[in-house]
Design an enzyme around this catalytic site. Structure first.
Site, PDB file in Angstrom:
ATOM      1  N   HIS A 116       0.818  -1.226   0.000  1.00 29.41           N
ATOM      2  CA  HIS A 116       0.000   0.000   0.000  1.00 29.41           C
ATOM      3  C   HIS A 116       0.851   1.274   0.000  1.00 29.41           C
ATOM      4  CE1 HIS A 116      -3.488  -2.502   0.835  1.00 29.41           C
ATOM      5  NE2 HIS A 116      -2.929  -2.981   1.931  1.00 29.41           N
TER       6      HIS A 116
HETATM    7  C1  BDR Z   1      -3.037   1.330   5.143  1.00 25.81           C
HETATM    8  O1  BDR Z   1      -3.336   0.866   6.458  1.00 25.81           O
HETATM    9  C2  BDR Z   1      -2.153   0.619   7.160  1.00 25.81           C
HETATM   10  O2  BDR Z   1      -2.269  -0.525   7.947  1.00 25.81           O
HETATM   11  C3  BDR Z   1      -1.061   0.505   6.139  1.00 25.81           C
HETATM   12  O3  BDR Z   1       0.177   0.913   6.671  1.00 25.81           O
HETATM   13  C4  BDR Z   1      -1.532   1.429   5.041  1.00 25.81           C
HETATM   14  O4  BDR Z   1      -1.115   2.757   5.277  1.00 25.81           O
HETATM   15  C5  BDR Z   1      -3.684   0.381   4.145  1.00 25.81           C
HETATM   16  O5  BDR Z   1      -5.077   0.377   4.302  1.00 25.81           O
END
Ligand code: BDR
Ligand code: CA
Length: 301
Positions: free
Chosen positions: A237
């Site tokens: 992500h």
């Molecule tokens: C986002 O949620 C967090 O757990 C990750 O680091 C990322 O920024 C993904 O939904």
């Protein structure tokens, strides 16, 4: 030409990979890391930012602790995914410098001190610090060059509620303030980040380099494999924020009118397509193979 960037983050496994990428890329001059409670509590994410900088040999970059809690709600417990230490138990050195406090004031001073539009914010966590900047220091917030934020789900299913994504669901009021602020904002939602996936072969490629940033990134993504079940790959992500910042030509964006669900239901923090909302630039398409190649090239260099 490198761009000055502040990374606002809650490290976090994928945050750590994203930070290592930014430190390795000539596209960025990282002038500070501001932290926000999200994946785990503020003390831990702040320590983790220092640990990542120690590993990368960059204790000169300041870490500034920010919001310990959302604007007006209780935070989530995410230790199942990111581990008790927020970094999946992967070994890191201890920070080489003590963190500062007052991230929002530091952001305001930094933006006012630099030429208009010359500092970008790469936002990898809940938007609490940025919303507090918008509310408390609007003139400084108006000087941001670009803000690129991982958050939300447009047509994809959510990862918290049916349509809500973690970073926005962790602080819906902050997301609402930032989306309505008219900032030069680009959102990178799950629609894109779920297409940028690390496989076991990708980890092997990182490991074969023997380069510390690549080895640690492989260990972090491996921890992500351990903590989640099923599937042959894991989405990266937060690195998508840095990848967009360096190579926007590898992404396709749409202007989408959006509001944020600030209710108390299961979809609090969800983005809602709404003609009456603010039009936001949202990345909806990505050349996944090309951005994965760029990520590996930077981490293994
Ligand atoms: C986002 O949620 C967090 O757990 C990750 O680091 C990322 O920024 C993904 O939904
Ligand atoms: Ca994050």
């Amino acid at each position: 030409m490198s761009r000055k960037v502040v990374i606002d983050t809650d490290p976090g496994i994928d945050d750590a990979v994203a930070i290592l990428f930014a430190l390795a890329s000539p596209a960025f001059e990282v002038i500070g890391i501001t932290t926000v409670a999200g994946n785990i509590g503020l003390t831990t994410v702040t320590r983790n930012a220092g640990r990542i900088l120690a590993l990368a040999g960059r204790p000169d970059i300041p870490v500034i602790a920010g919001a310990a809690a959302p604007m007006s709600r209780k935070g989530f417990d995410t230790t199942e995914i990111h581990g008790d230490d927020g970094l999946g138990g992967v070994s890191f050195p201890e920070p080489l410098a003590a963190p500062l406090g007052g991230a929002v004031e530091w952001l305001a001073e930094t933006l006012l001190r630099h030429p208009f539009g010359s500092v970008d914010i790469l936002a990898l966590g809940p938007l609490t610090n940025i919303a507090r900047l918008v509310r408390g220091h609007p003139a400084a917030a108006g000087r941001i060059g670009r803000i690129i934020a991982m958050g939300g789900a447009i047509d994809e299913r959510g990862n918290i509620g049916p349509h809500s994504e973690f970073n926005l669901a962790a602080d819906p009021e902050a997301a609402d303030i930032v989306i309505r602020a008219g900032l030069p904002l680009v959102l990178i939602p799950l629609d894109v980040t779920r297409k940028v996936r690390a496989t076991r072969d990708y980890l092997a490629l990182l490991r074969a380099s023997g380069v510390p940033s690549a080895l640690v990134s492989a260990d972090l993504i491996d921890a992500y494999f351990q903590s989640t079940t099923g599937g042959e790959s894991r989405p990266l992500h937060d690195p998508c924020v840095m990848l967009y910042a360096e190579r926007p030509d590898l992404f396709g964006v749409d202007g989408i009118a959006l509001t944020v669900d600030v209710g108390d239901g299961v979809d609090a923090g969800a983005l809602v397509r709404d003609g009456a909302g603010a039009t936001v630039t949202v990345a909806m398409r990505v050349e996944a193979a090309a951005v994965l190649d760029l990520l590996a090239a930077r981490l293994t260099a």
